[in-house]
Design a protein around this motif. Structure first.
Motif, mmCIF file in Angstrom:
data_model
loop_
_atom_site.group_PDB
_atom_site.id
_atom_site.type_symbol
_atom_site.label_atom_id
_atom_site.label_comp_id
_atom_site.label_asym_id
_atom_site.label_seq_id
_atom_site.Cartn_x
_atom_site.Cartn_y
_atom_site.Cartn_z
ATOM 1 N N ALA A 42 0.838 -1.206 0.000
ATOM 2 C CA ALA A 42 0.000 0.000 0.000
ATOM 3 C C ALA A 42 0.870 1.252 0.000
ATOM 4 O O ALA A 42 0.554 2.240 -0.683
ATOM 5 N N LEU A 43 1.971 1.227 0.738
ATOM 6 C CA LEU A 43 2.880 2.371 0.736
ATOM 7 C C LEU A 43 3.495 2.564 -0.644
ATOM 8 O O LEU A 43 3.621 3.702 -1.109
ATOM 9 N N VAL A 44 3.864 1.488 -1.305
ATOM 10 C CA VAL A 44 4.410 1.601 -2.660
ATOM 11 C C VAL A 44 3.418 2.314 -3.573
ATOM 12 O O VAL A 44 3.792 3.211 -4.337
ATOM 13 N N MET A 45 2.165 1.954 -3.493
ATOM 14 C CA MET A 45 1.145 2.603 -4.334
ATOM 15 C C MET A 45 1.012 4.084 -4.002
ATOM 16 O O MET A 45 0.888 4.923 -4.900
ATOM 17 N N ALA A 46 1.059 4.422 -2.719
ATOM 18 C CA ALA A 46 0.946 5.826 -2.307
ATOM 19 C C ALA A 46 2.163 6.626 -2.780
ATOM 20 O O ALA A 46 2.019 7.758 -3.263
ATOM 21 N N VAL A 47 3.346 6.042 -2.667
ATOM 22 C CA VAL A 47 4.556 6.721 -3.134
ATOM 23 C C VAL A 47 4.513 6.886 -4.653
ATOM 24 O O VAL A 47 4.881 7.939 -5.179
ATOM 25 N N ALA A 48 4.046 5.875 -5.356
ATOM 26 C CA ALA A 48 3.939 5.967 -6.815
ATOM 27 C C ALA A 48 3.021 7.119 -7.221
ATOM 28 O O ALA A 48 3.311 7.833 -8.190
ATOM 29 N N ALA A 49 1.951 7.328 -6.492
ATOM 30 C CA ALA A 49 1.035 8.431 -6.790
ATOM 31 C C ALA A 49 1.728 9.776 -6.588
ATOM 32 O O ALA A 49 1.571 10.694 -7.413
ATOM 33 N N VAL A 50 2.485 9.911 -5.516
ATOM 34 C CA VAL A 50 3.225 11.151 -5.261
ATOM 35 C C VAL A 50 4.247 11.386 -6.372
ATOM 36 O O VAL A 50 4.399 12.501 -6.878
ATOM 37 N N GLN A 51 4.951 10.329 -6.767
ATOM 38 C CA GLN A 51 5.948 10.464 -7.821
ATOM 39 C C GLN A 51 5.315 10.917 -9.127
ATOM 40 O O GLN A 51 5.877 11.772 -9.820
ATOM 41 N N ASP A 52 4.179 10.378 -9.457
ATOM 42 C CA ASP A 52 3.502 10.820 -10.677
ATOM 43 C C ASP A 52 3.065 12.276 -10.560
ATOM 44 O O ASP A 52 3.190 13.039 -11.517
ATOM 45 N N GLU A 53 2.559 12.649 -9.405
ATOM 46 C CA GLU A 53 2.134 14.041 -9.193
ATOM 47 C C GLU A 53 3.309 15.004 -9.371
ATOM 48 O O GLU A 53 3.162 16.059 -9.987
ATOM 49 N N LEU A 54 4.481 14.647 -8.834
ATOM 50 C CA LEU A 54 5.659 15.513 -8.922
ATOM 51 C C LEU A 54 6.429 15.333 -10.231
ATOM 52 O O LEU A 54 7.368 16.084 -10.500
ATOM 53 N N ASP A 55 6.057 14.324 -11.023
ATOM 54 C CA ASP A 55 6.775 13.961 -12.240
ATOM 55 C C ASP A 55 8.263 13.767 -11.942
ATOM 56 O O ASP A 55 9.140 14.275 -12.629
ATOM 57 N N HIS A 56 8.512 13.021 -10.853
ATOM 58 C CA HIS A 56 9.883 12.724 -10.435
ATOM 59 C C HIS A 56 9.841 11.351 -9.768
ATOM 60 O O HIS A 56 9.152 11.164 -8.776
ATOM 61 N N HIS A 57 10.558 10.399 -10.323
ATOM 62 C CA HIS A 57 10.406 9.004 -9.921
ATOM 63 C C HIS A 57 11.691 8.425 -9.355
ATOM 64 O O HIS A 57 12.778 8.696 -9.863
ATOM 65 N N SER A 58 11.531 7.623 -8.318
ATOM 66 C CA SER A 58 12.669 6.960 -7.677
ATOM 67 C C SER A 58 12.716 5.501 -8.109
ATOM 68 O O SER A 58 11.782 4.980 -8.707
ATOM 69 N N ASP A 59 13.816 4.850 -7.760
ATOM 70 C CA ASP A 59 13.851 3.393 -7.796
ATOM 71 C C ASP A 59 13.139 2.965 -6.519
ATOM 72 O O ASP A 59 13.532 3.351 -5.418
ATOM 73 N N LEU A 60 12.092 2.221 -6.654
ATOM 74 C CA LEU A 60 11.207 1.866 -5.549
ATOM 75 C C LEU A 60 11.170 0.345 -5.452
ATOM 76 O O LEU A 60 10.806 -0.329 -6.405
ATOM 77 N N THR A 61 11.570 -0.186 -4.287
ATOM 78 C CA THR A 61 11.682 -1.630 -4.123
ATOM 79 C C THR A 61 10.778 -2.109 -2.993
ATOM 80 O O THR A 61 10.848 -1.587 -1.875
#
Length: 101
Positions: A42-61
Motif C-alpha cells: 500500500a505504501l508503494v502505491m501511495a509513493v507511486a502516486a506522489v511520484q507521478d504528481e511531482l513527475d519525479h520518480h525513484s527506484d522503488l523496491t
C-alpha cells in the motif's frame, strides 16, 4: 526550469531535516519497515502516486514488509538536486500516514 546539483554542504544540511534518509553516492536513499506485506504494498502505491504528481520518480523496491527508495535527478546528470529532497519530504509524510518506520 533547469535544476542543478546541490553541493555536499547543501545535501548535508537538507539531510539533517530528514532522519532516516542518507546520501549513498549520487542518490538519496531510505528504507521503511511496515507491519505486513500488504501495508508495504500500500505504501508503494501511495509513493507511486506522489511520484507521478511531482513527475519525479525513484527506484522503488518492495520487500516482504519493507519499502526502499533511491532517487537522483536524471535530467541533471544523475546527481542529487532539490527535486530529490522535495520528493523525499513528500514520501516522509506519506510513509508516516502508513505507519512506516
Amino acid at each position: 526550469m533547469p535544476v542543478g546539483p546541490l553541493s555536499q554542504k547543501e545535501i548535508e544540511d537538507r539531510l539533517a531535516e530528514l532522519p532516516g534518509w542518507s546520501a549513498d553516492g549520487d542518490r538519496l536513499t531510505r528504507s521503511y519497515r511496515l507491519g505486513s506485506h500488504f501495508a508495504a504494498a500500500a505504501l508503494v502505491m501511495a509513493v507511486a502516486a506522489v511520484q507521478d504528481e511531482l513527475d519525479h520518480h525513484s527506484d522503488l523496491t518492495l520487500g516482504y514488509d519493507t519499502v526502499s527508495l533511491g532517487v537522483h535527478t536524471h535530467s541533471a546528470g544523475g546527481v542529487i538536486t532539490e527535486r530529490d529532497f522535495r520528493l523525499a519530504r513528500r514520501v516522509e509524510s506519506v510513509a508516516a500516514a502508513h505507519g512506516a518506520q
